[in-house]
Design a protein around this motif. Sequence first.
Motif, short mmCIF file in Angstrom:
data_model
loop_
_atom_site.label_atom_id
_atom_site.label_comp_id
_atom_site.label_asym_id
_atom_site.label_seq_id
_atom_site.Cartn_x
_atom_site.Cartn_y
_atom_site.Cartn_z
N HIS A 179 -3.14 -12.58 -14.60
CA HIS A 179 -2.46 -12.42 -13.33
C HIS A 179 -3.72 -12.41 -12.26
CE1 HIS A 179 0.76 -10.44 -15.78
NE2 HIS A 179 1.55 -10.59 -14.80
N LYS A 180 -3.29 -13.23 -11.24
CA LYS A 180 -4.37 -13.18 -10.15
C LYS A 180 -3.79 -12.78 -9.08
CE LYS A 180 -7.38 -16.87 -10.98
NZ LYS A 180 -7.19 -18.38 -11.63
N HIS A 181 -4.56 -12.13 -8.09
CA HIS A 181 -4.23 -11.34 -6.88
C HIS A 181 -3.97 -12.51 -6.04
CE1 HIS A 181 -5.26 -9.54 -2.76
NE2 HIS A 181 -4.41 -8.83 -3.54
N CYS A 182 -2.72 -12.41 -5.39
CA CYS A 182 -2.27 -13.59 -4.40
C CYS A 182 -2.02 -12.97 -2.99
CB CYS A 182 -1.11 -14.23 -4.96
SG CYS A 182 0.25 -13.22 -4.93
N GLY A 183 -1.96 -11.75 -2.71
CA GLY A 183 -1.92 -11.04 -1.37
C GLY A 183 -1.35 -9.96 -1.48
N SER A 184 -0.81 -9.52 -0.40
CA SER A 184 -0.10 -8.08 -0.40
C SER A 184 1.19 -8.22 0.73
CB SER A 184 -1.10 -7.19 0.48
OG SER A 184 -1.48 -7.74 1.48
N LEU A 185 1.88 -6.95 0.37
CA LEU A 185 3.12 -6.90 1.20
C LEU A 185 3.54 -5.61 1.41
CD1 LEU A 185 5.59 -6.04 -0.92
CD2 LEU A 185 5.58 -8.56 -1.37
N HIS A 186 4.49 -5.16 2.24
CA HIS A 186 4.92 -3.82 2.39
C HIS A 186 6.20 -3.65 1.62
CE1 HIS A 186 2.13 -2.48 5.73
NE2 HIS A 186 2.08 -3.85 6.10
N ALA A 187 6.43 -2.60 1.12
CA ALA A 187 7.95 -2.22 0.68
C ALA A 187 7.86 -0.74 0.31
CB ALA A 187 7.90 -2.91 -0.86
N ALA A 188 9.18 -0.23 0.20
CA ALA A 188 9.50 1.08 0.09
C ALA A 188 8.93 1.71 -1.07
CB ALA A 188 10.77 1.15 0.47
N ASP A 189 9.05 1.01 -2.44
CA ASP A 189 8.65 1.43 -3.66
C ASP A 189 8.45 0.28 -4.61
OD1 ASP A 189 11.25 0.47 -4.51
OD2 ASP A 189 12.05 2.51 -4.19
N ALA A 190 7.91 0.70 -5.56
CA ALA A 190 7.58 -0.38 -6.70
C ALA A 190 8.47 -1.36 -7.09
CB ALA A 190 6.78 0.17 -7.98
N LYS A 191 9.72 -0.69 -7.00
CA LYS A 191 10.66 -1.81 -7.55
C LYS A 191 10.98 -2.77 -6.50
CE LYS A 191 15.82 -1.71 -8.69
NZ LYS A 191 16.97 -1.03 -8.10
N GLN A 192 11.26 -2.33 -5.14
CA GLN A 192 11.38 -3.22 -4.20
C GLN A 192 10.11 -4.21 -4.07
OE1 GLN A 192 11.42 -2.03 0.08
NE2 GLN A 192 13.52 -2.24 -0.10
N ALA A 193 8.86 -3.42 -4.18
CA ALA A 193 7.81 -4.49 -3.99
C ALA A 193 7.71 -5.70 -4.81
CB ALA A 193 6.61 -3.74 -4.21
N VAL A 194 8.24 -5.36 -6.30
CA VAL A 194 8.45 -6.68 -7.02
C VAL A 194 9.66 -7.46 -6.80
CG1 VAL A 194 9.18 -7.25 -9.49
CG2 VAL A 194 7.81 -5.48 -9.19
N GLN A 195 10.56 -6.91 -6.15
CA GLN A 195 11.54 -7.96 -5.68
C GLN A 195 10.95 -8.73 -4.58
OE1 GLN A 195 15.24 -6.58 -6.58
NE2 GLN A 195 16.07 -7.01 -4.74
N MET A 196 10.52 -7.86 -3.48
CA MET A 196 9.98 -9.07 -2.45
C MET A 196 8.98 -9.80 -2.79
SD MET A 196 10.08 -5.83 0.42
CE MET A 196 11.69 -5.94 1.38
N ALA A 197 7.97 -9.56 -3.83
CA ALA A 197 6.95 -10.33 -4.11
C ALA A 197 7.71 -11.60 -4.52
CB ALA A 197 6.18 -9.44 -5.32
N ARG A 198 8.70 -11.34 -5.40
CA ARG A 198 9.44 -12.77 -6.07
C ARG A 198 9.71 -13.40 -4.72
NH1 ARG A 198 14.46 -15.08 -5.06
NH2 ARG A 198 15.34 -15.99 -6.97
N ASP A 199 10.25 -12.85 -3.62
CA ASP A 199 10.73 -13.77 -2.48
C ASP A 199 9.62 -14.18 -1.67
OD1 ASP A 199 13.59 -13.94 -2.79
OD2 ASP A 199 13.96 -11.70 -2.32
N VAL A 200 8.52 -13.64 -1.56
CA VAL A 200 7.35 -14.06 -0.57
C VAL A 200 6.49 -14.81 -1.36
CG1 VAL A 200 5.57 -13.21 0.75
CG2 VAL A 200 7.66 -11.95 0.49
N TYR A 201 6.26 -14.78 -2.60
CA TYR A 201 5.25 -15.28 -3.39
C TYR A 201 5.42 -16.30 -4.35
CZ TYR A 201 2.09 -12.36 -0.51
OH TYR A 201 1.34 -11.81 0.39
N THR A 202 6.77 -16.26 -4.86
CA THR A 202 7.04 -17.25 -6.05
C THR A 202 8.06 -18.31 -5.67
OG1 THR A 202 8.66 -15.80 -6.91
CG2 THR A 202 6.44 -15.19 -7.74
N ARG A 203 8.42 -18.50 -4.46
CA ARG A 203 9.49 -19.25 -4.01
C ARG A 203 9.13 -20.72 -4.10
NH1 ARG A 203 9.41 -20.32 1.59
NH2 ARG A 203 11.81 -20.09 2.00
N ARG A 204 7.78 -21.14 -4.52
CA ARG A 204 7.40 -22.57 -4.93
C ARG A 204 7.09 -22.49 -6.21
NH1 ARG A 204 5.35 -21.40 0.15
NH2 ARG A 204 6.60 -22.37 2.02
#
Lengths: 95, 265
Positions: A21-46
């Motif tokens: 796993h490589k560090h790719c950035g950061s984001l704001h989220a209410a909790d860990a579960k939401q952070a994973v979901q948001m990471a999917r949308d923000v960092y894996t869309r390509r």
Amino acid sequence: MAQTEWPLWEVFIRSKQGLEHKHCGSLHAADAKQAVQMARDVYTRRQEGVSIWVVPSSAITASDPDDKAELFDPAVDKIYRHPTFYELPDEVKHM
Amino acid sequence: MSGEHGSAEHIEYVLRLADNALVLGQRLAEWCGHGPALEEDIALTNIALDLIGQARLLLDHAGRLEGKGRGEDELAFLREVPDFRNATLAELPNSGVASAGAAGGDYAVTIVRNLLFSAYQVELWQALAKSADPELAAIAAKSLKEARYHVRHAADWTIRLGDGTEESHTRIERALAALWPYTHELFATDPLEQAVARHGIGVESAGLRAGWLEALAPTAAEATLALPPDTGFRSTGKLGRHSEHLGFLLAEMQSLHRQHPGAMW
């Protein structure tokens, strides 16, 4: 005082099986579960990844930039610590 | 079916599926740049793009079945309100069911609609993955994965808002009450559906409702929301009889193509 902003999370993406796993950035989220979901949308869309880790940014302890000289400079002149004198077999990938 | 072309029912059935995805995709795209947080802005835009991608495949398919040379662009941008076959639920403004031109978006409305619609799409795509129309079956199989993620996103927020603060609970409860009457249309089987179901092309949507309710139940329970009673209201968008909102949506969506026919990028 009520917290008005979501906490910050560091995002790590594994780009394919077998790689780390490589560090790719950061984001704001209410909790860990939401952070994973948001990471999917923000960092894996390509198609960047097959696995996501998130870590609370507050859980990371960083080295002090002021300690740079004593922490890192002593390694500068010790090139014999680099394993550059080994021949790697072709079968070994991702070293 | 005659020759390579589809029957009128087959074409219209595919248009219903396409227009649902296109119109809701356009609605969700209105959030682009206006999401409540950067992360959510991107999430909603991803969902909008998934839906528009489904619409493109389905419109292209409908155009081929029709065999009159209309492609996705002609079908998306050159049809008028009564030609559209989407369920009314998809065209309602992001602000709710209030009168046309209501400004801004209500996130509770957006989330609840996505939950209700995506859960319906999951049931639908599961069934259509076995369609006798191989093209439709392939589109369904691809879209199913997308719809499952859309449900996950919407369910997560429904629970957070429903089981959140007093205000968030009130607002999501209000959104659910406003949108629920429009869900009956999704499961109203009509002669057209019966015709395509007879040929194994489509499904009678009334048969999907039980699975849909079952899928929604755990989310509603965790969100401390009760599913509203039936008011008897029935919307008729899929028959081409729409709310006053669709015309405004199409005006915005179609203006570029109508001003610059055949424009490409």
